[in-house]
Scaffold this motif. Structure first.
Motif, PDB file in Angstrom:
ATOM      1  N   ALA B  79       0.832  -1.217   0.000  1.00  0.00           N
ATOM      2  CA  ALA B  79       0.000   0.000   0.000  1.00  0.00           C
ATOM      3  C   ALA B  79       0.859   1.256   0.000  1.00  0.00           C
ATOM      4  O   ALA B  79       0.340   2.369  -0.106  1.00  0.00           O
ATOM      5  CB  ALA B  79      -0.898  -0.014   1.221  1.00  0.00           C
ATOM      6  N   GLU B 135       0.323   3.452   7.097  1.00  0.00           N
ATOM      7  CA  GLU B 135       0.601   2.126   6.517  1.00  0.00           C
ATOM      8  C   GLU B 135       2.049   1.707   6.799  1.00  0.00           C
ATOM      9  O   GLU B 135       2.318   0.539   7.064  1.00  0.00           O
ATOM     10  CB  GLU B 135       0.384   2.154   4.991  1.00  0.00           C
ATOM     11  CG  GLU B 135      -1.052   2.368   4.554  1.00  0.00           C
ATOM     12  CD  GLU B 135      -1.916   1.132   4.757  1.00  0.00           C
ATOM     13  OE1 GLU B 135      -1.372   0.038   4.977  1.00  0.00           O
ATOM     14  OE2 GLU B 135      -3.154   1.279   4.742  1.00  0.00           O
ATOM     15  N   LYS B 139       3.088  -1.735   8.993  1.00  0.00           N
ATOM     16  CA  LYS B 139       3.554  -2.792   8.080  1.00  0.00           C
ATOM     17  C   LYS B 139       4.348  -3.879   8.824  1.00  0.00           C
ATOM     18  O   LYS B 139       5.249  -3.586   9.608  1.00  0.00           O
ATOM     19  CB  LYS B 139       4.440  -2.133   7.017  1.00  0.00           C
ATOM     20  CG  LYS B 139       5.192  -3.085   6.129  1.00  0.00           C
ATOM     21  CD  LYS B 139       4.369  -3.546   4.958  1.00  0.00           C
ATOM     22  CE  LYS B 139       5.191  -4.427   4.026  1.00  0.00           C
ATOM     23  NZ  LYS B 139       4.365  -5.219   3.135  1.00  0.00           N
ATOM     24  N   SER B 267      -5.257   5.001  10.072  1.00  0.00           N
ATOM     25  CA  SER B 267      -4.499   4.141   9.163  1.00  0.00           C
ATOM     26  C   SER B 267      -3.518   3.235   9.906  1.00  0.00           C
ATOM     27  O   SER B 267      -3.324   2.070   9.547  1.00  0.00           O
ATOM     28  CB  SER B 267      -3.762   5.042   8.164  1.00  0.00           C
ATOM     29  OG  SER B 267      -2.833   4.313   7.434  1.00  0.00           O
TER      30      SER B 267
END
Lengths: 145, 334
Positions: B79, B135, B139, B267
């Protein structure tokens, strides 16, 4: 009466930015020359005040050290130079005074002296305002980082 | 220099791809703190657009090329948009210095010092910018990459980073700066908590280090300072007022700070503790000072008289010092 050095620098900057830089085809070299033009412009605008600002900064630090620390007054007298000195000497004294300011400010932090800390911050704000060139950022086409 | 490099490059690339290529264009891009970056067009069966990053003898920030390569590798097909990597070599005999090669992404990068540069798309770009940073924070990194990037990590992670940058400051400073020293002492005296989960930290996530095309972010660049650490480090750096100095309520000249934090929290799935974030915002300014001081040192010593080094020491150096002073004053208000 000859033109001043800052006027010479100002004109050089304008010529570099407006006249010579656009003639260069290579994008990297054009940007690099344009950046030099911008930096010379800043130098021109600060040139006249640089020496006197350093004098003033030294005076301010000495005053603060007298008011808020227990430093030996003879030591401070040696650093409180009123007579004319060349800029490199004033700069050398400035380095010593900055060392002292840092050391004494740390001592105030350790002792929790809020009044002394706030007055030190006021001094540092004055010093920064006098030295900074970042207020000219709006006038410049700055180089890409 | 460019001509010699371009001819070496085309012969290397033909051999690397096992095809004949001719050079269409080979241009150096201005800026870039740690690598010389070239935009290249080559023609084989089709025209290919490439980006070549060559390690400099003297750079603003000393970084390992492998770090950048690993970070890009960690985010391939994720992403987080990053360029496709083609090759990396530490062999100086090929192009004269270690290098990394990648495909060019569409889009442009903007100067972080130009207000209104993302107009009229600052809102859409802003949501993407903060969401992508979230993101990155959440991760799950490949174990091998994580371990390599964490090789020099010691506990606590905040101290690891702070010690590193303070060392740079004390090695490269031309003179003592009382504001900066007071900022450093404040950080050591009031340490943050260790995060629940360590993340990959980009290290220089900010406006100017992403590519955009109209209202789309097409790539996150410049991962050379990536490391394992606290995800709030990237947040503090990206929020730093330096990246929107003429409109400080909209970090990066994108969206309002409060909105940015909401997007990032949603997020990343991490709730921001304002006290912790404040520490990382001060840390960002101290780290920035280390970088600008290092640049000034390169210039003054004559090792690298690129005007970007002088610019860095003068303008960003002044701004980050003022940010530190603002925070110190705020901490000491009556």
């Amino acid at each position: 009466m000859k033109p001043d050095i800052n006027e010479a620098l100002l004109n050089a900057a304008q010529e570099i930015i407006g006249r010579f830089s656009p003639l260069i085809e290579d994008e990297y070299e054009r940007s690099r020359l344009g950046s030099w033009g911008a930096l010379i412009l800043i130098s021109a605008m600060k040139f006249n005040d640089a020496g006197s600002a350093l004098y003033k900064e030294n005076e301010d630090i000495v005053l603060w050290l007298r008011d808020y620390t227990n430093l030996d007054s003879e030591e401070l007298t040696n650093l409180d130079i009123k007579a004319y000195q060349d800029v490199s000497t004033v700069d050398k004294i400035n380095q010593e005074l900055r060392e002292l300011l840092n050391r004494e400010f740390m001592a105030l932090e350790d002792s929790g002296d809020k009044v002394g800390i706030r007055s030190g911050l006021v001094l540092m704000r004055t010093m920064h305002q006098r030295r900074k060139v970042s207020d000219l950022i709006g006038l410049l086409q700055v180089p890409e980082d | 220099m460019s001509e010699e490099l371009s001819s070496k490059f085309i012969s290397y690339y033909s051999s690397f791809s096992n095809k004949d290529y001719s050079l269409v264009s080979f241009e150096r891009i201005f800026g870039g703190a740690s690598r010389e970056t070239y935009k290249i067009e080559v023609k084989g069966d089709t025209v290919e657009r490439l980006i070549l990053r060559v390690t400099q003898d003297s750079s603003l920030i000393e970084t390992e090329q492998e770090t950048e390569y690993l970070a890009y590798s960690a985010f391939q097909n994720s992403a987080v948009p990053v360029p496709d990597l083609l090759d990396m070599s530490e062999d100086k005999n090929i192009l004269g210095a270690p290098f990394m090669l990648m495909k060019e992404l569409k889009g442009e990068a903007a100067s972080p010092f130009t207000p209104g540069v993302y107009s009229p798309n600052e809102k859409k770009l802003g949501y993407q910018f903060w969401s992508i940073l979230g993101e990155i924070a959440k991760k799950d990194i490949n174990k091998d990459i994580f371990e390599t990037l964490a090789e020099e990590l010691s506990s606590p992670s905040w101290k690891n980073e702070l010690d590193k940058w303070v060392k740079v400051i004390h090695e490269d400073s031309i003179s003592i700066e009382p504001i900066l020293e007071a900022g450093i002492r404040t950080l050591y005296r009031n340490p943050p908590k260790e995060p629940e989960r360590l993340s990959i930290v980009h290290g220089d996530y900010r406006s100017g280090n992403f590519l955009f095309l109209n209202d789309q972010i097409t790539g996150i660049l410049d991962w050379e300072m990536a490391h394992i650490g606290n995800p709030l480090e990237d947040l503090g750096w990206a929020l730093s007022p330096i990246w929107s100095w003429q409109d400080r309520k909209r970090p990066g000249y994108l969206i309002q700070k409060e909105e940015a934090l909401k997007v990032w929290e949603s997020s990343s799935n991490i709730k921001v503790d304002p006290v912790e974030l404040k520490w990382w915002e001060l840390f960002a300014a101290v780290k920035g000072m280390a970088i600008w001081i290092s640049a000034g040192n390169e210039f003054k010593s004559g090792k690298n008289i690129d005007p970007i080094n002088l610019f860095s020491a003068w303008i960003p150096g002044d701004i980050h010092l003022e940010v530190i002073l603002d925070i110190l004053e705020d901490n000491n208000e009556a």
